[in-house]
Design a protein around this motif. Structure first.
Motif, short mmCIF file in Angstrom:
data_model
loop_
_atom_site.label_atom_id
_atom_site.label_comp_id
_atom_site.label_asym_id
_atom_site.label_seq_id
_atom_site.Cartn_x
_atom_site.Cartn_y
_atom_site.Cartn_z
N LEU A 1 48.95 32.02 41.11
CA LEU A 1 47.86 31.74 41.12
C LEU A 1 48.13 30.18 40.09
N ARG B 1 40.69 32.17 49.43
CA ARG B 1 40.31 32.42 48.56
C ARG B 1 40.04 30.52 48.07
N PHE C 1 37.44 43.08 43.16
CA PHE C 1 36.71 42.25 42.65
C PHE C 1 37.37 41.29 41.21
N GLY C 2 36.56 40.03 41.38
CA GLY C 2 37.09 38.88 40.44
C GLY C 2 38.43 38.18 40.62
N THR C 3 38.37 37.11 40.43
CA THR C 3 39.19 35.85 40.68
C THR C 3 40.50 36.04 39.63
N GLU C 4 41.60 35.71 39.72
CA GLU C 4 42.77 35.41 38.90
C GLU C 4 43.06 36.55 37.78
N ARG C 5 43.01 35.77 36.42
CA ARG C 5 43.12 36.45 35.27
C ARG C 5 41.61 37.97 34.87
N ILE C 6 41.06 37.54 35.34
CA ILE C 6 39.45 39.11 35.23
C ILE C 6 39.74 39.94 36.78
N LYS C 7 40.78 39.65 37.67
CA LYS C 7 41.10 40.15 38.44
C LYS C 7 42.05 41.31 37.76
N ILE C 8 42.94 41.11 37.67
CA ILE C 8 44.03 41.82 37.05
C ILE C 8 43.20 42.48 35.76
N GLU C 9 42.71 41.62 34.95
CA GLU C 9 42.04 42.40 33.61
C GLU C 9 41.25 43.84 34.51
N ASN C 10 40.44 43.23 35.37
CA ASN C 10 39.79 44.68 36.10
C ASN C 10 40.23 45.62 37.05
N ARG C 11 41.67 45.57 37.09
CA ARG C 11 42.29 46.57 38.14
C ARG C 11 43.18 47.42 36.80
N ARG C 12 43.54 46.16 35.94
CA ARG C 12 43.72 47.97 34.85
C ARG C 12 42.33 48.47 34.15
N GLN D 1 30.32 43.92 47.25
CA GLN D 1 30.59 44.06 45.57
C GLN D 1 29.19 44.51 44.44
#
Lengths: 163, 263
Positions: free
Chosen positions: B142, B54, A116-127, B93
């Motif tokens: 990115l 993407r 889920f999410g892109t870029e930084r959001i994806k990283i934070e989401n995984r954490r 999702q």
């Protein structure tokens, strides 16, 4: 080990990476047998040395084989056309849906949340996801990647059946 | 650029085939003899492919991806799958994220940050945190493309006062659809702490679904606030509590405020 070897050959742009990985392991097994060595675990470094040799032999064979070179050139454009094929993609999506339905609900939800999410959001989401599951990010990544591989393999089997 | 970023840039260049011969051979060997490095490489490769699918790759990375990575049928097949997978993710999702969060694997450990494992076994290389390396690859890919600005996340902001101060019903907040992050400024009661940690607790089962790193308060108009930001997808309909804990230099930490709210 077989997966790692196949990955190595794939990064070297070898076509039949699974066959080359098998060839490598066969040679390693034969050599160990000849030496009279019984190993419960294949010595990884030796596998790499043999894999490198198999790769060099592959390169020499490819250089000589005009047919293989031509096929490679044609396949690149063929694959590019196939990639653009909407029909193929629709078929893949349908098969992917079937394969995802076979996953347990927890696995399915994990993979949906992991990507889920892109870029930084994806990283934070995984954490956050790792935290909510009580596992390390390492363990989460392994689990998600293996689930994705499972989906991909299942999808290819289904697509192969449909052809 | 620090040493870790330099190492991770190296990994991206390895995946794109633009390292020197010596370096390539070094990582080739590691990818075969070290299973954990191989896993990190696989995870990073998937993120790189997803970035391409993407449309997030630009500049040199995009050019190299197209010219060097997409020149083999097996890799083209991976990209094909990633394209179908992306469509599948987008369709499913939303449905998954409206469900309650996944149950923690181990009770009480949901907010324990385990350190990344040291996977270095090959002399001369830095320690690889398996997924830490993959995630840094993702972040690096990115940001690696020239001239690209990161997308601005959609943030919903709120201010909460502590439970002791607010009388009456619990505050209800509304998070708009497609919000990426929730930012909450927590008005602090007077205390002697300068460092805090904040937990987001789902009151349905009293489980912590998120926690902050250590943070410091800021002062506005003589009022101290602790500000937190977390992914919006952590919140489902229900009651939550933000618990602020003061962290002393020495000695045990202490809860300094609870901030209940409903969604």
């Amino acid at each position: 080990m077989r997966r790692r070897l196949a990955g190595y050959f794939e990064r070297k742009n070898c076509w039949a990476q699974d066959d080359l990985a098998d060839e490598t392991l066969n040679r390693v097994a034969r050599r160990l047998e000849e030496e009279g060595i019984t190993e419960t675990e294949i010595p990884a470094k030796y596998c790499y040395i043999v894999a490198r040799l198999v790769f060099l032999e592959y390169l020499r064979a490819r250089a000589k084989d005009v047919t293989m070179r031509d096929e490679m050139m044609n396949t690149k454009s063929d694959a590019a056309e196939e990639q653009a094929s909407r029909e193929t993609r629709d078929r893949m999506l349908a098969c992917l849906e079937q394969c995802a339905a076979k996953l347990g609900s927890a696995d399915r939800e994990l993979i949906l949340r992991y990507y889920f999410g892109t870029e930084r959001i994806k990283i934070e989401n995984r954490r956050a996801l790792a935290g909510s599951l009580g596992i390390t990010i390492n363990a989460l990544s392994i689990r998600a990647c293996r689930l994705r591989d499972k989906l991909e393999n299942c999808m290819r089997e289904h697509v192969g059946d449909l052809k | 650029m620090n040493k870790e970023e330099d190492t991770d840039q190296k990994l991206i260049r390895y995946l794109l085939g633009s390292l020197s011969e010596a370096e390539t051979e070094r990582l080739d060997e590691l990818s075969v003899i070290d299973s954990e490095f191989a896993e990190a490489l696989g995870a990073g490769e998937k993120d790189l492919i997803d970035g391409y699918v993407r449309g997030e790759l630009t500049g040199t990375v995009l050019e190299q991806f197209k010219s060097r990575y997409l020149n083999s049928p097996p890799r083209l097949r991976k990209v094909e799958f990633a394209q179908a997978f992306q469509v599948f993710l987008e369709e499913h999702q939303k449905e998954a994220l409206t469900k309650p969060a996944l149950d923690p694997a181990v009770e009480g450990s949901a907010f324990r940050n385990s350190p990344a494992r040291n996977v270095l076994k090959f002399p001369g290389l830095m320690a690889w945190g398996l997924a830490a390396a993959a995630m840094v690859i993702l972040a690096l890919v990115l940001s690696y493309s020239t001239g690209r600005q990161p997308a601005t996340p959609r943030i919903a902001s709120f201010v909460l006062s502590p439970q002791t101060r607010e009388a009456g019903p619990i505050r209800t907040i509304s998070v708009p659809a497609r919000t990426d992050e929730v930012k909450i400024d927590l008005e602090l009661e007077p205390n002697d702490y300068s460092t805090f940690r904040v937990e987001l607790i789902d009151q349905a089962d009293n489980q912590t679904v998120w926690h902050s790193e250590e943070l410091t308060a800021r002062t506005t108009n003589n009022v101290r606030f602790a500000s937190v930001r977390f992914p919006a997808n952590l919140l489902k309909t229900g009651a939550y509590l933000l618990r602020v804990t003061g962290i002393p230099t020495n000695g045990p930490s202490e809860v300094v405020g609870d901030y209940p709210f409903k969604l």
